[in-house]
Scaffold this active site. Structure first.
Site, PDB file in Angstrom:
ATOM      1  N   LEU A 199      43.241  38.435  42.063  1.00 33.53           N
ATOM      2  CA  LEU A 199      43.370  39.062  40.754  1.00 33.53           C
ATOM      3  C   LEU A 199      43.983  40.453  40.955  1.00 33.53           C
ATOM      4  O   LEU A 199      43.499  41.215  41.799  1.00 33.53           O
ATOM      5  CB  LEU A 199      41.999  39.200  40.085  1.00 33.53           C
ATOM      6  CG  LEU A 199      42.129  39.761  38.672  1.00 33.53           C
ATOM      7  CD1 LEU A 199      42.481  38.648  37.694  1.00 33.53           C
ATOM      8  CD2 LEU A 199      40.886  40.474  38.236  1.00 33.53           C
TER       9      LEU A 199
ATOM     10  N   ARG B 178      37.030  17.964  21.077  1.00 27.17           N
ATOM     11  CA  ARG B 178      37.304  17.999  22.519  1.00 27.17           C
ATOM     12  C   ARG B 178      38.457  17.076  22.909  1.00 27.17           C
ATOM     13  O   ARG B 178      38.390  15.864  22.697  1.00 27.17           O
ATOM     14  CB  ARG B 178      36.046  17.639  23.314  1.00 27.17           C
ATOM     15  CG  ARG B 178      36.227  17.845  24.811  1.00 27.17           C
ATOM     16  CD  ARG B 178      34.959  17.592  25.605  1.00 27.17           C
ATOM     17  NE  ARG B 178      35.189  17.866  27.022  1.00 27.17           N
ATOM     18  CZ  ARG B 178      35.796  17.021  27.854  1.00 27.17           C
ATOM     19  NH1 ARG B 178      36.188  15.844  27.420  1.00 27.17           N
ATOM     20  NH2 ARG B 178      35.996  17.355  29.124  1.00 27.17           N
TER      21      ARG B 178
ATOM     22  N   GLU C 224      40.025  38.254  48.648  1.00 28.65           N
ATOM     23  CA  GLU C 224      39.423  39.328  47.839  1.00 28.65           C
ATOM     24  C   GLU C 224      37.937  39.037  47.745  1.00 28.65           C
ATOM     25  O   GLU C 224      37.456  38.060  48.328  1.00 28.65           O
ATOM     26  CB  GLU C 224      40.059  39.391  46.449  1.00 28.65           C
ATOM     27  CG  GLU C 224      39.885  38.114  45.639  1.00 28.65           C
ATOM     28  CD  GLU C 224      40.495  38.185  44.246  1.00 28.65           C
ATOM     29  OE1 GLU C 224      40.639  39.284  43.698  1.00 28.65           O
ATOM     30  OE2 GLU C 224      40.799  37.109  43.702  1.00 28.65           O
TER      31      GLU C 224
ATOM     32  N   TYR D 210      39.442  36.870  29.920  1.00 26.92           N
ATOM     33  CA  TYR D 210      38.507  37.947  29.624  1.00 26.92           C
ATOM     34  C   TYR D 210      38.943  39.232  30.307  1.00 26.92           C
ATOM     35  O   TYR D 210      39.802  39.216  31.198  1.00 26.92           O
ATOM     36  CB  TYR D 210      37.078  37.567  30.045  1.00 26.92           C
ATOM     37  CG  TYR D 210      36.824  37.620  31.531  1.00 26.92           C
ATOM     38  CD1 TYR D 210      37.283  36.621  32.374  1.00 26.92           C
ATOM     39  CD2 TYR D 210      36.138  38.692  32.103  1.00 26.92           C
ATOM     40  CE1 TYR D 210      37.072  36.673  33.738  1.00 26.92           C
ATOM     41  CE2 TYR D 210      35.911  38.752  33.472  1.00 26.92           C
ATOM     42  CZ  TYR D 210      36.383  37.735  34.282  1.00 26.92           C
ATOM     43  OH  TYR D 210      36.169  37.805  35.633  1.00 26.92           O
TER      44      TYR D 210
ATOM     45  N   LYS E 254      42.991  35.984  34.747  1.00 25.86           N
ATOM     46  CA  LYS E 254      41.564  36.322  34.655  1.00 25.86           C
ATOM     47  C   LYS E 254      40.899  35.400  33.632  1.00 25.86           C
ATOM     48  O   LYS E 254      40.712  35.765  32.473  1.00 25.86           O
ATOM     49  CB  LYS E 254      41.421  37.804  34.274  1.00 25.86           C
ATOM     50  CG  LYS E 254      40.056  38.415  34.570  1.00 25.86           C
ATOM     51  CD  LYS E 254      40.138  39.916  34.439  1.00 25.86           C
ATOM     52  CE  LYS E 254      38.783  40.600  34.425  1.00 25.86           C
ATOM     53  NZ  LYS E 254      38.009  40.479  35.636  1.00 25.86           N
TER      54      LYS E 254
ATOM     55  N   ARG F 236      47.171  43.543  30.974  1.00 21.78           N
ATOM     56  CA  ARG F 236      46.763  42.371  31.759  1.00 21.78           C
ATOM     57  C   ARG F 236      46.254  41.254  30.845  1.00 21.78           C
ATOM     58  O   ARG F 236      46.566  40.075  31.044  1.00 21.78           O
ATOM     59  CB  ARG F 236      45.695  42.777  32.787  1.00 21.78           C
ATOM     60  CG  ARG F 236      45.321  41.626  33.708  1.00 21.78           C
ATOM     61  CD  ARG F 236      44.435  42.058  34.862  1.00 21.78           C
ATOM     62  NE  ARG F 236      43.125  42.507  34.424  1.00 21.78           N
ATOM     63  CZ  ARG F 236      42.183  42.983  35.235  1.00 21.78           C
ATOM     64  NH1 ARG F 236      42.425  43.090  36.535  1.00 21.78           N
ATOM     65  NH2 ARG F 236      41.015  43.368  34.772  1.00 21.78           N
TER      66      ARG F 236
ATOM     67  N   HIS G 161      41.701  17.426  26.103  1.00 27.24           N
ATOM     68  CA  HIS G 161      42.256  18.353  27.098  1.00 27.24           C
ATOM     69  C   HIS G 161      43.495  19.090  26.588  1.00 27.24           C
ATOM     70  O   HIS G 161      43.648  20.282  26.810  1.00 27.24           O
ATOM     71  CB  HIS G 161      42.609  17.619  28.398  1.00 27.24           C
ATOM     72  CG  HIS G 161      41.410  17.213  29.196  1.00 27.24           C
ATOM     73  ND1 HIS G 161      40.406  16.416  28.698  1.00 27.24           N
ATOM     74  CD2 HIS G 161      41.055  17.516  30.473  1.00 27.24           C
ATOM     75  CE1 HIS G 161      39.493  16.239  29.628  1.00 27.24           C
ATOM     76  NE2 HIS G 161      39.850  16.899  30.710  1.00 27.24           N
TER      77      HIS G 161
HETATM   78  C1  LIG Z   1      38.061  38.056  41.497  1.00 20.88           C
HETATM   79  C2  LIG Z   1      38.224  39.492  41.133  1.00 20.88           C
HETATM   80  N1  LIG Z   1      38.998  40.272  41.905  1.00 20.88           N
HETATM   81  C3  LIG Z   1      39.163  41.581  41.632  1.00 20.88           C
HETATM   82  C4  LIG Z   1      38.547  42.175  40.553  1.00 20.88           C
HETATM   83  C5  LIG Z   1      38.751  43.632  40.295  1.00 20.88           C
HETATM   84  O1  LIG Z   1      39.554  43.825  39.149  1.00 20.88           O
HETATM   85  P1  LIG Z   1      39.430  45.147  38.271  1.00 20.88           P
HETATM   86  O2  LIG Z   1      39.717  46.286  39.198  1.00 20.88           O
HETATM   87  O3  LIG Z   1      40.477  44.968  37.233  1.00 20.88           O
HETATM   88  O4  LIG Z   1      38.041  45.169  37.727  1.00 20.88           O
HETATM   89  C6  LIG Z   1      37.748  41.396  39.716  1.00 20.88           C
HETATM   90  C7  LIG Z   1      37.106  42.015  38.547  1.00 20.88           C
HETATM   91  O5  LIG Z   1      36.345  41.423  37.858  1.00 20.88           O
HETATM   92  C8  LIG Z   1      37.590  40.019  40.004  1.00 20.88           C
HETATM   93  O6  LIG Z   1      36.825  39.243  39.225  1.00 20.88           O
END
Ligand SMILES: Cc1ncc(COP(=O)(O)O)c(C=O)c1O
Length: 287
Positions: free
Chosen positions: A204, A100, A180, A33, A148, A52, A102
């Site tokens: 991320l 379903r 993070e 997403y 993501k 991304r 895997h």
């Molecule tokens: C786990 C995580 N880290 C960092 C971010 C920040 O990413 P962005 O700056 O692309 O929104 C997000 C955004 O949803 C996130 O879910």
């Protein structure tokens, strides 16, 4: 104006926007997403989000045939149909609908959905003055959080702890290391340098993070991309977080302890101003 969503090429009423029960996103979190900010009707950083998204699809081997141009048009059509100048658009692409199992299905086209929700960006500008609080939580997520995906249960549970503690965000700890936030990237400032976790499999790679690194470089603010500990964060001069929907927010307390003097610091404020100037440059939006 009714709220509208996008499902596999069709714009439909939000309440009637459905995927099949055997969508692999539902059963396996087999989906990626993006969330993009839309200000003044313009999508911020569309190109980096698209890059991304495509990289994440490739990492999971999800084959999606729609080209960037037509996809951008579909996203803009949905934004226009919803009629909000300031909003966020959520984009989700799953491996598709299949019995379903895997292992990947042989021939299931991806399911693509998009939703739009009004968003108050002016609140984020106001929060630059007040700052926000974070709490810490163990990082219980899987090993590829650089992708993501919609597999966000570790993030969801940590955010809920933050919410119940009256904090804006949970910073996720791997041992002593701050990785993070549950939906944001984490930063500290020490001795005039800004420090944030390097990209790799543990965080991320945020789009806002990238913008801040670029803006800091242009402003000759020194940057260190390296892991930092909770002890370092508690002893930092300043701290902040970043994301598409938070932009840049000063962190004034961690686990109830003040960061610096407990107020947004000068480097954080400066970077916040630079980021909002970039938003204005791209979208024409002003608070
Ligand atoms: C786990 C995580 N880290 C960092 C971010 C920040 O990413 P962005 O700056 O692309 O929104 C997000 C955004 O949803 C996130 O879910």
């Amino acid at each position: 104006m009714p709220q509208l969503a996008y499902v596999n090429g069709h714009i439909v009423h939000h309440a009637a926007a459905m995927l099949h029960v055997e969508d692999r996103g539902t059963q396996f979190a087999d989906a990626v997403y993006e969330v993009c900010a839309v200000l003044n009707g313009r999508i911020l950083d569309w190109q980096p989000h698209l890059v991304r998204l495509r990289r994440n699809l490739a990492e999971l081997g999800i084959v999606w045939s729609m080209a960037d141009g037509p996809f951008g048009l579909q996203a803009r059509r949905l934004i226009a149909a919803n009629g909000h100048a300031d909003c966020i658009i959520y984009i989700q692409i799953s491996r598709g609908t299949a019995r379903r199992d895997h292992a990947f299905p042989d021939a299931a086209p991806p399911n693509v959905v998009m939703t739009v929700r009004r968003f108050d960006f002016a609140q984020r500008v106001r929060q630059l003055d007040t700052g926000i609080k974070v709490v810490t939580q163990p990082d219980t997520r899987w090993g590829r959080v650089d992708i993501k995906t919609t597999g966000l249960l570790g993030n969801v549970l940590a955010k809920q702890v933050a919410r119940e503690a009256g904090a804006f965000e949970a910073w996720l700890l791997d041992g002593e290391t701050v990785r993070e936030g549950s939906s944001t990237n984490a930063w500290i400032v020490k001795g005039g340098r800004i420090i944030t976790h390097p990209t790799g499999t543990h965080i991320l790679p945020g789009i806002a993070r990238d913008s801040i690194l670029r803006l800091a470089g242009e402003a000759q603010i020194l940057v260190e991309e390296r892991p930092f500990t909770l002890a370092e964060a508690l002893a930092a001069d300043e701290a902040f977080l970043s994301s598409t929907t938070s932009l840049l927010l000063p962190v004034v307390a961690i686990d109830g302890e003040k960061v610096g003097d407990g107020r947004p610091g000068p480097i954080t404020r400066r970077l916040g101003e630079l980021l909002w100037a970039e938003v204005a440059r791209q979208t024409g939006w002003r608070a």
